[in-house]
Design a protein around this motif. Structure first.
Motif: not given
Length: 177
Positions: A120-122, A126-135, A158-165
């Motif tokens: 959830d933290t990751q 990601l959501q915050q980073s994408k929003a900041s990037y867009k802005k 990181t999210i993909s790796f965590m979901e897989q493992r």
């Protein structure tokens, strides 16, 4: 790279207050290098003592005076020299990875909560980073854009790796109470 050098880099774009410098850390490189006011202000004092920055106090009516810092020619030269030094290997400090490393000492429910909380933290980062990037992306040069895209790619990986493992980790026997 140390805080002083990064501050010189930010000041190479123009005058900034200590608050502006903190915002620059947070809003531009905060994912991979952040600094607190407790690190910024001593670094600014040291840079001033070394002759790499000057400061100007701006008198403001009804609020505290503002101090603006400006890079000197010696500061520009120091910054240019410092960014030419060899790249050091990254030092990764991750509270998340340390907690996962010792995950076997938790019950299965605690492990599940830990891994879901980390994921959830990751996702939030990601959501915050994408929003900041867009802005902010309109103001980026190609090198700054590269760093932001690297950050987003890192979080997605990181999210993909965590979901897989996650499932296989949770199948391991837990610490018994």
């Amino acid at each position: 790279m140390d805080v002083k050098t990064i501050i010189l880099g930010f000041l190479s774009y123009g005058e900034m207050s200590g608050y502006d410098i903190k915002q620059a850390f947070t809003n531009s490189i905060g994912f991979f290098y952040d600094a607190s006011f407790g690190a910024i202000y001593p670094a600014l004092r040291k840079l001033e003592e070394e002759g790499f920055v000057t400061k100007q106090e701006i008198i403001q009516s009804g609020k505290p005076n503002k101090i603006l810092y400006r890079i000197t020619e010696a500061g520009k030269q120091s910054f240019r020299q410092e960014i030419q030094t060899p790249i050091l290997p990254p030092v990764l400090r991750s509270d998340m990875l340390v907690k996962i490393f010792f995950g076997k000492s938790r019950t299965i429910d605690e492990q599940k909560d830990l891994l879901e909380g980390c994921l959830d933290t990751q996702r939030q980062l990601l959501q915050q980073s994408k929003a900041s990037y867009k802005k902010l992306e309109v103001n980026f040069d190609e090198y700054q854009r590269f760093c932001w895209e690297y950050t987003i790619h890192h979080l997605e990986s990181t999210i993909s790796f965590m979901e897989q493992r996650m499932t296989s980790l949770l199948k391991q026997p837990a610490y018994s109470v």
